[in-house]
Design an enzyme around this catalytic site. Sequence first.
Site, mmCIF file in Angstrom:
data_model
loop_
_atom_site.group_PDB
_atom_site.id
_atom_site.type_symbol
_atom_site.label_atom_id
_atom_site.label_comp_id
_atom_site.label_asym_id
_atom_site.label_seq_id
_atom_site.Cartn_x
_atom_site.Cartn_y
_atom_site.Cartn_z
ATOM 1 N N LYS A 221 0.825 -1.224 0.000
ATOM 2 C CA LYS A 221 0.000 0.000 0.000
ATOM 3 C C LYS A 221 0.857 1.272 0.000
ATOM 4 C CE LYS A 221 -4.415 -1.741 1.484
ATOM 5 N NZ LYS A 221 -5.389 -1.915 2.538
ATOM 6 N N ARG A 255 -3.565 -10.036 5.273
ATOM 7 C CA ARG A 255 -3.998 -10.085 3.864
ATOM 8 C C ARG A 255 -2.830 -9.594 3.007
ATOM 9 N NH1 ARG A 255 -6.310 -6.811 -0.063
ATOM 10 N NH2 ARG A 255 -7.923 -7.828 -1.311
HETATM 11 C C1 9MG Z 1 -10.199 -5.671 -0.427
HETATM 12 N N1 9MG Z 1 -9.234 -5.004 0.420
HETATM 13 C C2 9MG Z 1 -8.274 -4.114 0.038
HETATM 14 N N2 9MG Z 1 -7.563 -3.696 1.097
HETATM 15 C C3 9MG Z 1 -8.093 -4.330 2.169
HETATM 16 C C4 9MG Z 1 -7.821 -4.314 3.546
HETATM 17 O O1 9MG Z 1 -6.866 -3.549 4.063
HETATM 18 N N3 9MG Z 1 -8.550 -5.093 4.350
HETATM 19 C C5 9MG Z 1 -9.548 -5.862 3.851
HETATM 20 N N4 9MG Z 1 -10.269 -6.619 4.723
HETATM 21 N N5 9MG Z 1 -9.873 -5.920 2.554
HETATM 22 C C6 9MG Z 1 -9.143 -5.156 1.734
#
Ligand code: 9MG
Length: 282
Positions: A221, A255
Amino acid sequence: MKIVTKKINLDLNHPIIMGILNITPDSFYDGGIYNNYNYALQHTSNMIKYGATIIDIGGESTRPGANKVSLQQELDRVIPIIEAIVNRFNILISIDTSKAVVMEEAAKAGVHIINDIRSLHEPNALETAAKTGLLICIMHILNQSKIKHQMYNCKNIVIEIKQYLLYEINRCKKAGITKNRLIIDPGFGFGKNVSYNYKLLSKLNELHSLGLPILVGISRKSMIGILLNLPLKERLIGSIVCAVIAIMKGACIIRTHDVKETAQAIKIIKETFLEKEKNYYE
Ligand code: 9MG
């Protein structure tokens, strides 16, 4: 911490990995790569091999400014892939969507978790998600115009996030979604500037008072890119460092686009700090 429902038994005493599978032409990092059905399955197979416990499938980019996707387009993108993964692999699947119909169809196709960055605020999403019986991840977005929480002056980003998530937890509860079906996510990025994001990372442990498992998505990010002045392709080390800090602060689901490297980091954390059944951040 464990999540036990009729459909799932998830041990979160050790951090686990949610591998990202974007079936979108315009996702911020891997847009377009996995649109090809065979390539998406190959990527899934690799993520499982490298240590993913969950595969997060999305058919609409959540990147700011991304194109809106029609319901039919989103269904056409994600449902065949979900069915193929269910048929071929023994793996947990989450559907990254805000649309009620996609939630419903994905549930029929065999997903285990709904990952809705908009916390079930699109039409019928709350009722539909409740009926599926699936686990649900709700996420904080700063100053989301559609959601009318009280306005915060954002002096303390963690208090802001806690208030927001508490409101959403209660909203879910009223709709019949029990707490054992919820996962919370402070939403790195999503309206927060770089300084808020790092403040949040440093104080992530304060979210434990909400009593729910914490998922974080920091992978590649802009909080990494802006701080280090690096393009997307060069943010791997930053992503892993942030994942490690998040785990040390008690996040239990990471994630990520980079399953292999995140799994290596987790192995080192476990060997260093963790005794069986003990939380990392204690
Ligand atoms: C779909 N998506 C993109 N960034 C995300 C994040 O930080 N958390 C979650 N749960 N989904 C995300």
